[in-house]
Design an enzyme around this catalytic site. Structure first.
Site, short mmCIF file in Angstrom:
data_model
loop_
_atom_site.label_atom_id
_atom_site.label_comp_id
_atom_site.label_asym_id
_atom_site.label_seq_id
_atom_site.Cartn_x
_atom_site.Cartn_y
_atom_site.Cartn_z
CB SER A 225 -0.96 -0.05 1.19
OG SER A 225 -1.99 0.89 1.07
CD GLU A 393 -5.14 -4.66 -3.68
OE1 GLU A 393 -5.28 -4.19 -2.54
OE2 GLU A 393 -4.07 -5.12 -4.10
CG HIS A 489 -5.56 -2.74 0.39
ND1 HIS A 489 -4.70 -2.57 -0.67
CD2 HIS A 489 -5.09 -1.95 1.39
CE1 HIS A 489 -3.77 -1.70 -0.34
NE2 HIS A 489 -3.96 -1.31 0.91
#
Length: 569
Positions: A225, A393, A489
């Site tokens: 990320s 995600e 995610h």
């Protein structure tokens, strides 16, 4: 007790003592790489650590950078511990350890070695290979955490490095400044302070990692990320050149903002506080009050729909140009040929469904103590890259918030118009998901726009230019049963670190996540750090992607290619 005696190492600034955390593994926690960035050092670049006398104890996590926890409902899924204190610029190190110090043989305990530790299974053959080189040290992996540049730390239990050390890697996790302290934009202070912290930490690794048995010429940076976005910036930064040989970019893509645009968030926080938007004025503000204002300003920010957020910036120093342009061919001496791509900051999270696809079987000059790289060594084109995303995600944000349920067809149309999604692209995604809700269609589009498409373009640009560094792509597809998160995610982190037994990992995976999949994914990351090959085909014209779940790891050629191609201009 796992042995007799307290592990100690001699570093450039003094001796530190750690703790034996498992059989054959020592941990050194909260080891400073720069001075505490407060008082007269607040809003200044990282300063070298002052030497100390005696032995400094490094048996507990150090202070975390000033931050607030995630807001509900994400706080239950992403635990984010806080450790009070000012000395937040530090690293944790986990290292293979023998009776007399850093382990020098290929095995560091009865559970050592690729694919032989807890949870090892049939998939653990992926990425098998040598870890220790004759006459050299062990591979080093440096973890840069995510958290939107306002959350996270190296104290998160999912990031425990014991499994990496068990399997022959020296694992380093980095703390860096967050939010306004690390990524504010001021006229009277350097920009990108958090990124400068990361470069200082990598310089510390180059100068000190041999004491832990690591090889400073075999450093792999990896992050997820915001940590992955940071790594893309490091790849494009002349100040980081020569500090690492390989990089893993998990669920993040190259992006940075111009100074003037990024300054808007700092100005919004200043307005909320009623002070000038200068570092001098902010340094006089109480820390809790500053965090409150920062949280209020950024709460509604979204990579998809805009709003205030903290971002890495093109400052002409750490970053001479946009990483997306530099890595795709627009930066001097850093690019991969004539690739063309969009900034990764144009959208949010990745795809839920699969379209058509085919399955197949299957030492550098020393850096300066100031935290600056050598300026020599591998450039962006020469660094081996492992790139990838999760398959869904978007579900981390869209499902717990209820957006998947709330989004109407009209709201979908408005969102597509606002974010500039081509109509032909939207038609392809809808056709591939006839039963999907509008929120799921938007999520799939947003994921690909932010992550999968930019990372594919990066891989393509390296291939076209004949970059010396190898490129590998993966996708994590195991769906969590928790709260309908699916393959969302950050779900892959417990698999990469082989920490599925921690309560913090189970908060996202549930109690029955497949251990054999974790063994395979973890082994692939170890092998990539050791030799630059995770165990599958490098990127080529057939677009091979290793999919980790559902089921056993499998190589897929050009997954959902019709959707990817629909983004091409």
């Amino acid at each position: 007790m796992y042995g007799v005696g307290v592990p100690q190492v001699a570093l450039a600034c003094g001796r530190v003592s750690g703790v034996l955390v498992a059989r054959g593994v020592a941990g050194f926690l909260g080891v400073p790489y720069a001075r505490a960035p407060f008082g007269p050092l607040r809003f200044r670049g990282p300063e070298p650590v002052e030497p100390w006398e005696g032995v400094r104890e490094a048996a507990e996590f150090g202070p975390t950078a000033p931050k607030r926890p995630y807001a509900p409902p994400l706080d239950a899924l992403l635990p984010d511990p806080t450790v009070e204190g000012d000395d937040c610029l530090h690293v944790n190190v986990w290292a293979p350890w023998g009776p007399s110090g850093p382990a020098s043989g290929p095995d560091v305990g009865p559970d050592a070695g690729l694919g032989t530790g807890p949870g090892a299974g049939p998939g653990a053959c992926l990425g098998s290979g040598p870890v220790l080189r004759a006459g050299g040290g062990r591979p080093v992996m440096v973890w840069i955490h995510g958290g939107s540049l306002i959350h996270g730390s190296n104290a998160v239990p999912v990031y425990d490095g014991t499994a990496f050390a068990r399997d022959g890697v020296v694992l380093v996790s980095v703390n860096y400044r967050l939010g306004i302290e690390g990524f504010g934009v001021f006229p009277d202070a350097p920009a990108n302070l958090g990124l400068r912290d990361q470069i200082a930490a990598l310089t510390w690794v180059r100068e000190n990692i041999a004491a832990f048995g690591g090889d400073p010429d075999r450093v792999t940076v990896f992050g997820e990320s915001a940590g992955a976005i940071s790594i893309a910036a490091l790849l494009a930064s002349p100040l980081a050149r020569g500090l690492f040989r390989r990089a893993v970019v998990q669920s993040g893509a190259p992006m940075a903002l111009p100074l003037e645009r990024a300054r808007r968030t700092t100005e919004a926080v200043a307005k909320r506080l009623g002070v000038p938007a200068t570092a001098e004025a902010f340094a006089a503000v109480d820390r809790d009050r500053l965090l409150t204002a920062q949280t209020e300003v950024t709460t509604k920010g979204s990579p998809l729909l805009g709003g205030h957020s903290f971002q890495i910036v093109v400052d002409g120093d750490v970053l001479p140009c946009d990483p997306a342009e530099a890595l795709l061919g627009g930066g001097p001496g850093r690019g991969f040929g004539d690739g063309v791509g969009r900034s990764a900051g144009e959208g949010v999270a990745e795809s839920a469904e699969r379209g058509s696809s085919r399955r197949v079987s299957g030492r550098l000059p020393k850096g300066r103590g100031s935290g600056q790289g050598s300026g020599r060594g591998p450039d962006g084109a020469e660094v081996d890259l492992l790139l990838g995303t999760t398959a869904e995600e978007y579900r981390l944000w869209f499902v717990p918030s209820g957006l998947v349920e709330r989004l109407s067809p009209l709201m979908l149309q408005l969102a597509l118009w606002k974010t500039g999604v081509p109509s032909r692209t939207a038609r392809v995604y809808r056709a591939n998901r006839p039963q999907a809700r509008p929120g799921e269609v938007l999520g799939a589009l947003a994921t690909d726009k932010l992550l999968r498409v930019p990372l594919n373009r990066l891989a393509d640009a390296r291939l076209r230019s004949g970059a010396a560094g190898r490129t590998y792509l993966y996708e994590f597809g195991w769906p969590s049963p928790v709260r309908g998160l699916g393959a969302c995610h950050a779900l892959e982190l417990g698999f990469v670190f082989d920490t599925l037994d921690t309560p913090e990992a189970k908060a996202m995976t549930g109690p029955d996540a497949p251990r054999e999949l974790a063994a395979a994914m973890h082994a692939a990351w170890v092998a990539f750090a050791a030799e630059g090959d995770p165990g599958w085909r490098a990127w080529d014209a057939e677009r091979p992607v290793m999919t980790f779940g559902p089921g056993r790891p499998s190589l897929v050629l050009a997954p959902r290619e019709d959707e990817r191609r629909s983004w091409d201009v």
